[in-house]
Design a protein around this motif. Structure first.
Motif, PDB file in Angstrom:
ATOM      1  N   ASP A 105       5.756  -9.423  -8.162  1.00  0.00           N
ATOM      2  CA  ASP A 105       5.140  -8.780  -6.999  1.00  0.00           C
ATOM      3  C   ASP A 105       3.765  -9.383  -6.735  1.00  0.00           C
ATOM      4  O   ASP A 105       2.721  -8.755  -6.967  1.00  0.00           O
ATOM      5  CB  ASP A 105       5.019  -7.267  -7.214  1.00  0.00           C
ATOM      6  CG  ASP A 105       6.375  -6.577  -7.260  1.00  0.00           C
ATOM      7  OD1 ASP A 105       7.322  -7.110  -6.660  1.00  0.00           O
ATOM      8  OD2 ASP A 105       6.480  -5.516  -7.898  1.00  0.00           O
ATOM      9  N   ALA A 106       3.771 -10.586  -6.235  1.00  0.00           N
ATOM     10  CA  ALA A 106       2.509 -11.279  -5.968  1.00  0.00           C
ATOM     11  C   ALA A 106       1.726 -10.595  -4.854  1.00  0.00           C
ATOM     12  O   ALA A 106       2.299  -9.986  -3.952  1.00  0.00           O
ATOM     13  CB  ALA A 106       2.806 -12.731  -5.579  1.00  0.00           C
ATOM     14  N   ASP A 107       0.403 -10.706  -4.928  1.00  0.00           N
ATOM     15  CA  ASP A 107      -0.455 -10.158  -3.878  1.00  0.00           C
ATOM     16  C   ASP A 107      -0.210 -10.907  -2.573  1.00  0.00           C
ATOM     17  O   ASP A 107      -0.122 -12.141  -2.560  1.00  0.00           O
ATOM     18  CB  ASP A 107      -1.931 -10.313  -4.262  1.00  0.00           C
ATOM     19  CG  ASP A 107      -2.362  -9.358  -5.358  1.00  0.00           C
ATOM     20  OD1 ASP A 107      -1.500  -8.948  -6.161  1.00  0.00           O
ATOM     21  OD2 ASP A 107      -3.555  -9.030  -5.417  1.00  0.00           O
ATOM     22  N   GLN A 108      -0.126 -10.153  -1.471  1.00  0.00           N
ATOM     23  CA  GLN A 108       0.067 -10.764  -0.167  1.00  0.00           C
ATOM     24  C   GLN A 108      -0.787 -10.073   0.888  1.00  0.00           C
ATOM     25  O   GLN A 108      -1.190  -8.917   0.712  1.00  0.00           O
ATOM     26  CB  GLN A 108       1.529 -10.660   0.278  1.00  0.00           C
ATOM     27  CG  GLN A 108       2.485 -11.631  -0.378  1.00  0.00           C
ATOM     28  CD  GLN A 108       3.872 -11.530   0.247  1.00  0.00           C
ATOM     29  OE1 GLN A 108       4.732 -10.783  -0.238  1.00  0.00           O
ATOM     30  NE2 GLN A 108       4.089 -12.254   1.319  1.00  0.00           N
ATOM     31  N   VAL A 109      -1.012 -10.796   1.973  1.00  0.00           N
ATOM     32  CA  VAL A 109      -1.718 -10.234   3.124  1.00  0.00           C
ATOM     33  C   VAL A 109      -0.933 -10.570   4.380  1.00  0.00           C
ATOM     34  O   VAL A 109      -0.540 -11.726   4.585  1.00  0.00           O
ATOM     35  CB  VAL A 109      -3.151 -10.809   3.251  1.00  0.00           C
ATOM     36  CG1 VAL A 109      -3.827 -10.251   4.503  1.00  0.00           C
ATOM     37  CG2 VAL A 109      -3.975 -10.481   2.015  1.00  0.00           C
ATOM     38  N   LEU A 110      -0.675  -9.559   5.180  1.00  0.00           N
ATOM     39  CA  LEU A 110      -0.093  -9.770   6.501  1.00  0.00           C
ATOM     40  C   LEU A 110      -1.273  -9.763   7.456  1.00  0.00           C
ATOM     41  O   LEU A 110      -1.822  -8.716   7.774  1.00  0.00           O
ATOM     42  CB  LEU A 110       0.881  -8.641   6.838  1.00  0.00           C
ATOM     43  CG  LEU A 110       2.090  -8.487   5.907  1.00  0.00           C
ATOM     44  CD1 LEU A 110       2.915  -7.281   6.316  1.00  0.00           C
ATOM     45  CD2 LEU A 110       2.942  -9.746   5.933  1.00  0.00           C
ATOM     46  N   LEU A 139      -2.931  -4.020  12.704  1.00  0.00           N
ATOM     47  CA  LEU A 139      -1.698  -4.250  11.961  1.00  0.00           C
ATOM     48  C   LEU A 139      -1.886  -4.967  10.631  1.00  0.00           C
ATOM     49  O   LEU A 139      -0.977  -5.011   9.806  1.00  0.00           O
ATOM     50  CB  LEU A 139      -0.732  -5.075  12.824  1.00  0.00           C
ATOM     51  CG  LEU A 139      -0.176  -4.354  14.060  1.00  0.00           C
ATOM     52  CD1 LEU A 139       0.410  -5.355  15.041  1.00  0.00           C
ATOM     53  CD2 LEU A 139       0.855  -3.336  13.646  1.00  0.00           C
ATOM     54  N   THR A 140      -3.036  -5.566  10.417  1.00  0.00           N
ATOM     55  CA  THR A 140      -3.250  -6.312   9.185  1.00  0.00           C
ATOM     56  C   THR A 140      -3.103  -5.406   7.963  1.00  0.00           C
ATOM     57  O   THR A 140      -3.611  -4.289   7.944  1.00  0.00           O
ATOM     58  CB  THR A 140      -4.639  -6.967   9.183  1.00  0.00           C
ATOM     59  OG1 THR A 140      -4.714  -7.903  10.260  1.00  0.00           O
ATOM     60  CG2 THR A 140      -4.894  -7.702   7.877  1.00  0.00           C
ATOM     61  N   ALA A 141      -2.384  -5.906   6.950  1.00  0.00           N
ATOM     62  CA  ALA A 141      -2.147  -5.110   5.747  1.00  0.00           C
ATOM     63  C   ALA A 141      -2.231  -5.991   4.505  1.00  0.00           C
ATOM     64  O   ALA A 141      -1.914  -7.180   4.551  1.00  0.00           O
ATOM     65  CB  ALA A 141      -0.775  -4.436   5.816  1.00  0.00           C
ATOM     66  N   PRO A 149       6.346   0.031   1.752  1.00  0.00           N
ATOM     67  CA  PRO A 149       5.909  -0.072   3.147  1.00  0.00           C
ATOM     68  C   PRO A 149       5.431  -1.471   3.500  1.00  0.00           C
ATOM     69  O   PRO A 149       5.606  -1.922   4.633  1.00  0.00           O
ATOM     70  CB  PRO A 149       4.790   0.967   3.263  1.00  0.00           C
ATOM     71  CG  PRO A 149       4.364   1.250   1.869  1.00  0.00           C
ATOM     72  CD  PRO A 149       5.573   1.062   1.017  1.00  0.00           C
ATOM     73  N   PHE A 150       4.836  -2.165   2.534  1.00  0.00           N
ATOM     74  CA  PHE A 150       4.394  -3.530   2.819  1.00  0.00           C
ATOM     75  C   PHE A 150       5.593  -4.430   3.099  1.00  0.00           C
ATOM     76  O   PHE A 150       5.572  -5.241   4.024  1.00  0.00           O
ATOM     77  CB  PHE A 150       3.592  -4.096   1.642  1.00  0.00           C
ATOM     78  CG  PHE A 150       3.044  -5.476   1.900  1.00  0.00           C
ATOM     79  CD1 PHE A 150       1.803  -5.652   2.500  1.00  0.00           C
ATOM     80  CD2 PHE A 150       3.780  -6.616   1.581  1.00  0.00           C
ATOM     81  CE1 PHE A 150       1.306  -6.928   2.771  1.00  0.00           C
ATOM     82  CE2 PHE A 150       3.296  -7.883   1.840  1.00  0.00           C
ATOM     83  CZ  PHE A 150       2.046  -8.038   2.434  1.00  0.00           C
ATOM     84  N   GLU A 151       6.646  -4.296   2.302  1.00  0.00           N
ATOM     85  CA  GLU A 151       7.833  -5.131   2.494  1.00  0.00           C
ATOM     86  C   GLU A 151       8.452  -4.890   3.863  1.00  0.00           C
ATOM     87  O   GLU A 151       8.894  -5.831   4.524  1.00  0.00           O
ATOM     88  CB  GLU A 151       8.867  -4.852   1.408  1.00  0.00           C
ATOM     89  CG  GLU A 151      10.120  -5.712   1.537  1.00  0.00           C
ATOM     90  CD  GLU A 151      11.125  -5.488   0.432  1.00  0.00           C
ATOM     91  OE1 GLU A 151      11.679  -6.472  -0.078  1.00  0.00           O
ATOM     92  OE2 GLU A 151      11.346  -4.316   0.073  1.00  0.00           O
TER      93      GLU A 151
END
Length: 359
Positions: free
Chosen positions: A182-187, A211-213, A240-242
């Protein structure tokens, strides 16, 4: 991408425009592929310690916010105009947010913008340069997707858990192949027009809160950095991120493919003149993604994705970075056919073949 948003330009926009870096669009979670329903975006926000420093501002119909922090202790400057009124959560002052010094991999528009949001203690690492082992804090990766292997090779394995990926598209298969879990990600939903210019938040008429998450152990640190730069950012848990990530992926795959069928069509033209086509494709891809991942999207996915298209209406369209975008949906098609099952994305498959993207 034909002037498509590249992974380095996080706009996370499905498109990386040569002059506009929008960080793509991941919209609210839990959607079932139904249309014309009111969108609701759920998700956790930044920690209370950060949110306590936030101020909600309602703007008139003739103005919106464009914050730019010129110095670590300066107030945000207000400019830019917009025809719609919106409510934006923003920092009252840069001094209210502590920005953790970070390593930033990639010196493009996004990487430079992130560096400008810091307090001067960041370390910028360009493509191909080694990532130091003794610099604490998150490692913000702002390169193209195809450069990720090289970035990983240049990063000490003991620091892999500190990597934060800003790329667009479906990264999960790559994460799994590298043992990143579960790597850190940014949308990221903000645009950087030119190198060195302040980013502009990607706000839509259905999601004026932004919308940025961010997700992962460094999620709050990333949110604090973006908020210090006048941008919105929420911190989400994995599920929710996925869902938001998948919505962003659906947006890129659907709008780029429909646009490619109509040469010269921008994202706005697709939304306005080919709404039926893109709506059908969104519904199909959302259904396939939901079935594959065992999730339920929130109602109103088409409305949310079309709202995003209106926000970036001038962006050109083209099917790019197939492996990371449309390719994931086509892999579902190949798997179903190999198992003797029905293709869950027949329209998507037919249009890919029409454009000779697949055989």
């Amino acid at each position: 991408m034909t002037r498509n948003c590249n992974e380095n330009g996080l706009w996370t926009n499905p498109i990386c425009h040569p002059t506009n870096e929008w960080f793509s669009l991941s919209l609210p979670p839990h959607q079932s592929p139904q249309r014309n329903t009111n969108p609701i975006l759920h998700g956790t926000t930044a920690p209370s310690s950060t949110m306590a420093n936030l101020t909600t501002i309602s703007l008139s119909s003739t103005s919106s916010l464009w914050y730019h922090c010129t110095k670590p202790n300066s107030l945000f400057n207000l400019r830019h105009s917009s025809p719609t009124s919106r409510t934006i959560t923003s920092m009252a002052a840069a001094t209210a947010t502590k920005v953790i010094p970070s390593i930033i991999v990639g010196g493009g528009r996004v990487g430079k913008a992130l560096q400008d949001m810091g307090g001067g203690g960041d370390l910028l690492v360009k493509r191909g340069e080694p990532v130091p082992i003794d610099f604490p804090g998150p490692i913000l990766v702002c390169t193209r997707n195809d450069d990720l292997d090289a970035v990983l090779q240049s990063t000490p394995q003991s620091r892999w858990s500190d990597l934060v990926f800003f790329q667009n598209g479906m990264l999960e298969p790559w994460f799994e192949s590298k043992g990143l879990g579960d790597a850190d990600q940014v949308l990221a939903y903000f645009a950087v027009s030119k190198l060195g210019e302040p980013p502009v938040d990607g706000i839509t008429d259905t999601n004026p809160e932004g919308l940025t998450a961010a997700f992962g152990k460094w999620g709050s640190a990333v949110a604090a950095r973006l908020q210090a730069g006048g941008l919105s950012c929420k911190v989400l848990e994995k599920e929710p991120f996925e869902k938001q990530m998948l919505e962003k992926l659906i947006w890129i795959a659907a709008f780029m493919l429909v646009g490619a069928r109509h040469p010269g069509a921008t994202v706005g033209v697709v939304e306005k003149d080919f709404r039926s086509e893109v709506g059908s494709l969104i519904e199909e891809l959302a259904s396939a993604a939901a079935a594959e991942k065992g999730i339920v999207f929130e109602k109103g996915i088409e409305d949310r994705l079309c709202a995003y298209a209106r926000a970036v209406s001038h962006f050109p369209t083209a099917v790019k970075e197939f492996k990371w975008r449309n390719g994931w949906f086509y892999s579902l098609t190949e798997k179903a056919i190999a198992q003797g099952k029905q293709d869950l994305c027949p329209l998507h498959t037919a249009w890919l073949k029409e454009l000779n993207i697949v055989q």
